[in-house]
Write a protein that holds these residues in place. Structure first.
Motif, PDB file in Angstrom:
ATOM      1  N   ALA A   1      28.522   9.560  23.415  1.00  0.00           N
ATOM      2  CA  ALA A   1      29.451   9.613  24.896  1.00  0.00           C
ATOM      3  C   ALA A   1      30.634   8.751  24.857  1.00  0.00           C
ATOM      4  CB  ALA A   1      28.315   9.409  26.127  1.00  0.00           C
ATOM      5  N   ALA A   2      30.428   7.526  24.134  1.00  0.00           N
ATOM      6  CA  ALA A   2      31.450   6.797  24.026  1.00  0.00           C
ATOM      7  C   ALA A   2      32.655   6.985  23.447  1.00  0.00           C
ATOM      8  CB  ALA A   2      31.164   5.198  23.910  1.00  0.00           C
ATOM      9  N   ILE A   3      32.160   7.684  22.205  1.00  0.00           N
ATOM     10  CA  ILE A   3      33.416   8.386  21.048  1.00  0.00           C
ATOM     11  C   ILE A   3      33.998   9.579  21.739  1.00  0.00           C
ATOM     12  CG2 ILE A   3      33.486   9.353  19.020  1.00  0.00           C
ATOM     13  CD1 ILE A   3      31.187   7.779  18.003  1.00  0.00           C
ATOM     14  N   ALA A   4      33.192  10.310  22.471  1.00  0.00           N
ATOM     15  CA  ALA A   4      33.639  11.481  23.318  1.00  0.00           C
ATOM     16  C   ALA A   4      34.672  10.828  24.181  1.00  0.00           C
ATOM     17  CB  ALA A   4      32.795  12.381  23.866  1.00  0.00           C
ATOM     18  N   ASP A   5      34.489   9.751  25.100  1.00  0.00           N
ATOM     19  CA  ASP A   5      35.307   9.253  26.173  1.00  0.00           C
ATOM     20  C   ASP A   5      36.650   8.811  25.671  1.00  0.00           C
ATOM     21  OD1 ASP A   5      35.564   8.594  29.071  1.00  0.00           O
ATOM     22  OD2 ASP A   5      35.398   6.664  28.251  1.00  0.00           O
ATOM     23  N   ALA A   6      36.209   8.199  24.459  1.00  0.00           N
ATOM     24  CA  ALA A   6      37.650   7.668  23.738  1.00  0.00           C
ATOM     25  C   ALA A   6      38.671   8.826  23.241  1.00  0.00           C
ATOM     26  CB  ALA A   6      37.192   6.604  22.672  1.00  0.00           C
ATOM     27  N   GLY A   7      38.142   9.968  23.009  1.00  0.00           N
ATOM     28  CA  GLY A   7      38.806  11.161  22.520  1.00  0.00           C
ATOM     29  C   GLY A   7      38.764  11.011  20.968  1.00  0.00           C
ATOM     30  N   LEU A   8      37.896  10.370  20.343  1.00  0.00           N
ATOM     31  CA  LEU A   8      37.702  10.188  18.959  1.00  0.00           C
ATOM     32  C   LEU A   8      36.859  11.091  18.340  1.00  0.00           C
ATOM     33  CD1 LEU A   8      38.271   6.392  19.007  1.00  0.00           C
ATOM     34  CD2 LEU A   8      39.851   7.974  18.500  1.00  0.00           C
ATOM     35  N   THR A   9      36.341  11.012  17.126  1.00  0.00           N
ATOM     36  CA  THR A   9      35.424  11.583  16.437  1.00  0.00           C
ATOM     37  C   THR A   9      34.558  10.543  15.774  1.00  0.00           C
ATOM     38  OG1 THR A   9      36.576  11.850  14.230  1.00  0.00           O
ATOM     39  CG2 THR A   9      36.611  13.621  16.158  1.00  0.00           C
ATOM     40  N   ALA A  10      33.391  10.713  15.170  1.00  0.00           N
ATOM     41  CA  ALA A  10      32.564   9.978  14.346  1.00  0.00           C
ATOM     42  C   ALA A  10      33.376   9.228  13.121  1.00  0.00           C
ATOM     43  CB  ALA A  10      31.298  10.315  14.071  1.00  0.00           C
ATOM     44  N   GLY A  11      33.940  10.168  12.670  1.00  0.00           N
ATOM     45  CA  GLY A  11      35.022   9.655  11.439  1.00  0.00           C
ATOM     46  C   GLY A  11      35.777   8.773  11.696  1.00  0.00           C
ATOM     47  N   ASP A  12      36.179   8.451  13.046  1.00  0.00           N
ATOM     48  CA  ASP A  12      37.194   7.442  13.333  1.00  0.00           C
ATOM     49  C   ASP A  12      36.539   5.882  13.426  1.00  0.00           C
ATOM     50  OD1 ASP A  12      39.439   9.200  13.822  1.00  0.00           O
ATOM     51  OD2 ASP A  12      38.443   9.832  15.507  1.00  0.00           O
ATOM     52  N   ILE A  13      35.514   6.014  13.301  1.00  0.00           N
ATOM     53  CA  ILE A  13      34.729   4.449  13.683  1.00  0.00           C
ATOM     54  C   ILE A  13      34.475   3.870  12.359  1.00  0.00           C
ATOM     55  CG2 ILE A  13      32.462   3.449  14.536  1.00  0.00           C
ATOM     56  CD1 ILE A  13      34.415   4.751  16.649  1.00  0.00           C
ATOM     57  N   ASP A  14      34.732   2.561  12.248  1.00  0.00           N
ATOM     58  CA  ASP A  14      34.601   1.674  10.935  1.00  0.00           C
ATOM     59  C   ASP A  14      33.487   0.824  11.062  1.00  0.00           C
ATOM     60  OD1 ASP A  14      37.608   2.381  10.143  1.00  0.00           O
ATOM     61  OD2 ASP A  14      38.041   0.973  11.726  1.00  0.00           O
ATOM     62  N   ALA A  15      32.758   0.676  12.158  1.00  0.00           N
ATOM     63  CA  ALA A  15      31.573  -0.136  12.362  1.00  0.00           C
ATOM     64  C   ALA A  15      30.902   0.115  13.479  1.00  0.00           C
ATOM     65  CB  ALA A  15      32.020  -1.784  12.257  1.00  0.00           C
ATOM     66  N   VAL A  16      29.572  -0.141  13.286  1.00  0.00           N
ATOM     67  CA  VAL A  16      28.892   0.092  14.311  1.00  0.00           C
ATOM     68  C   VAL A  16      27.912  -0.985  14.792  1.00  0.00           C
ATOM     69  CG1 VAL A  16      26.683   1.450  15.414  1.00  0.00           C
ATOM     70  CG2 VAL A  16      28.358   2.337  13.876  1.00  0.00           C
ATOM     71  N   ILE A  17      27.647  -1.844  15.748  1.00  0.00           N
ATOM     72  CA  ILE A  17      27.132  -2.959  16.190  1.00  0.00           C
ATOM     73  C   ILE A  17      25.914  -2.551  17.345  1.00  0.00           C
ATOM     74  CG2 ILE A  17      26.957  -5.467  16.933  1.00  0.00           C
ATOM     75  CD1 ILE A  17      29.894  -5.589  15.970  1.00  0.00           C
ATOM     76  N   VAL A  18      24.837  -2.765  17.177  1.00  0.00           N
ATOM     77  CA  VAL A  18      23.954  -2.541  18.012  1.00  0.00           C
ATOM     78  C   VAL A  18      23.304  -3.805  18.404  1.00  0.00           C
ATOM     79  CG1 VAL A  18      21.708  -1.377  18.611  1.00  0.00           C
ATOM     80  CG2 VAL A  18      23.456  -0.097  17.389  1.00  0.00           C
ATOM     81  N   ALA A  19      23.225  -4.167  19.794  1.00  0.00           N
ATOM     82  CA  ALA A  19      22.434  -5.383  20.502  1.00  0.00           C
ATOM     83  C   ALA A  19      21.340  -4.829  20.898  1.00  0.00           C
ATOM     84  CB  ALA A  19      23.423  -5.832  21.772  1.00  0.00           C
ATOM     85  N   THR A  20      20.117  -5.376  20.413  1.00  0.00           N
ATOM     86  CA  THR A  20      18.812  -5.086  20.709  1.00  0.00           C
ATOM     87  C   THR A  20      17.779  -6.013  20.371  1.00  0.00           C
ATOM     88  OG1 THR A  20      17.077  -3.332  20.749  1.00  0.00           O
ATOM     89  CG2 THR A  20      18.357  -3.598  18.801  1.00  0.00           C
ATOM     90  N   SER A  21      16.496  -5.837  21.240  1.00  0.00           N
ATOM     91  CA  SER A  21      15.582  -6.864  20.762  1.00  0.00           C
ATOM     92  C   SER A  21      14.423  -5.944  20.554  1.00  0.00           C
ATOM     93  CB  SER A  21      15.123  -7.787  21.879  1.00  0.00           C
ATOM     94  OG  SER A  21      16.275  -8.798  22.099  1.00  0.00           O
ATOM     95  N   THR A  22      14.646  -4.597  20.562  1.00  0.00           N
ATOM     96  CA  THR A  22      13.324  -3.754  20.573  1.00  0.00           C
ATOM     97  C   THR A  22      13.968  -2.612  19.412  1.00  0.00           C
ATOM     98  OG1 THR A  22      14.374  -2.694  22.621  1.00  0.00           O
ATOM     99  CG2 THR A  22      12.525  -4.047  22.787  1.00  0.00           C
TER     100      THR A  22
END
Length: 324
Positions: A63-84
């Motif tokens: 949803a965030a990528i779509a809101d940015a008007g981008l595609t998955a191929g435009d993303i260089d890094a993924v950070i997930v904050a989670t304890s679960t």
């Protein structure tokens, strides 16, 4: 020129199952009125059987990528904050990366419990400022329902599941507080407070996931004091004051904590984005969820100065000052 990490898009995901306070009344010595009066929480969402943290994180990220008007191929890094996270390893971030079809760059998790998204944003900012990445997908995602003790009324009514995400992108700014993007961050931890909020299981101890344990009164006291302090520190770093703030988007743990922190910061509640009534405490997911909901409501607009602050187990706490 100065490089800034600017929020390009935002999104969130909530499981379909809504759990109203009344559902706890048959199982615990509690009531809807008791929960609302002490926490401000009216309902929360619980993940469906088989629905995982990475599933929700991927949905929010998409949803965030779509809101940015981008595609998955435009993303260089993924950070997930989670304890679960889904598994002990690999990271939930690598699972999200695969589910989104991102085949380049890198992915990793950040574990700072409820402060996780703030820590993840600080990491994304550092990656962008150092030139390691141009666009970073930052996600907070949690399935806290899987680590709750449903016989403990002091904790099990507080938490919910969900995910929120933002895409931050390197953009040149003028190097002033009027720039869009992350203007300052402040991170803190003090491990001597471990016993105030923790989970009583783990790989190297019990070999089980364990259950959440909390000394609520002590956490409340530390939260109000430390959240206001870290917010002021970050504002000072940015050359700004509370009077400049358009919105506080706080960790959504408890309405009384949110109100007391805003009062200490001398910011009226009319300038605080509040979602705790509908989501409960979603830990690392709560701030990006609130950012996404705040934008959808029309509260958060481009150019607004936002302070996010959170505290979680560790204790770990921190804040981010950014211009939307």
């Amino acid at each position: 020129m100065t490089v800034r990490a600017v929020v390009r898009g935002v999104g969130h995901y909530l499981p379909s199952r809504v759990v109203e306070n009344a559902e706890f009344e048959d199982k615990l010595d509690t009531s809807d009125e008791w929960i609302r009066a002490r926490t401000g929480i009216e309902r929360r969402h619980f993940a469906a059987e088989g629905e995982t943290t990475s599933d929700m994180g991927a949905a929010a990220g998409r949803a965030a990528i779509a809101d940015a008007g981008l595609t998955a191929g435009d993303i260089d890094a993924v950070i997930v904050a989670t304890s679960t996270a889904d598994l002990t390893f690999p990271s939930a971030a690598t699972m999200v990366q695969a589910k989104l079809g991102i085949s380049k760059g890198f992915a990793f998790d950040v574990q700072a419990v409820c402060a996780g998204f703030v820590f993840a944003m600080a990491n994304a900012n550092a990656l962008i400022l150092s030139g390691q990445a141009q666009r970073v997908l930052v996600i907070g995602a949690e399935t806290f329902s899987r680590i709750l003790d449903f016989t403990d009324r002091a904790t099990c009514v507080l938490f919910g599941d969900g995910a929120g995400a933002v895409v931050v992108e390197a953009v040149e700014g003028a190097g002033t507080p009027e720039d869009r993007g992350i203007l300052a961050t402040d991170l803190n931890s003090d491990g001597s407070y471990k016993d105030l909020l923790y989970v009583d299981g783990g790989v190297s101890t019990t070999g089980t996931a364990g259950h959440l344990r909390m000394q609520g009164n002590q956490v409340f006291r530390h939260a109000v004091e430390k959240l206001a302090a870290t917010a002021h520190t970050a504002l000072d770093k940015a050359g700004l004051t509370s009077a400049d703030v358009d919105w506080i988007v706080p960790h959504q743990a408890n309405l009384r904590i949110i109100s007391a922190t805003a009062q200490r910061m001398q910011v009226p509640m009319e300038r605080v984005v509040v979602t705790v009534q509908d989501h409960g405490n979603t830990s690392a997911a709560s701030i990006p969820l609130a950012l996404s909901v705040g934008k959808a409501r029309g509260q958060i607009k481009q150019g607004d100065l936002i302070v996010t602050e959170a505290i979680g187990g560790g204790l770990s706490w921190g804040s981010v000052v950014l211009r939307w």
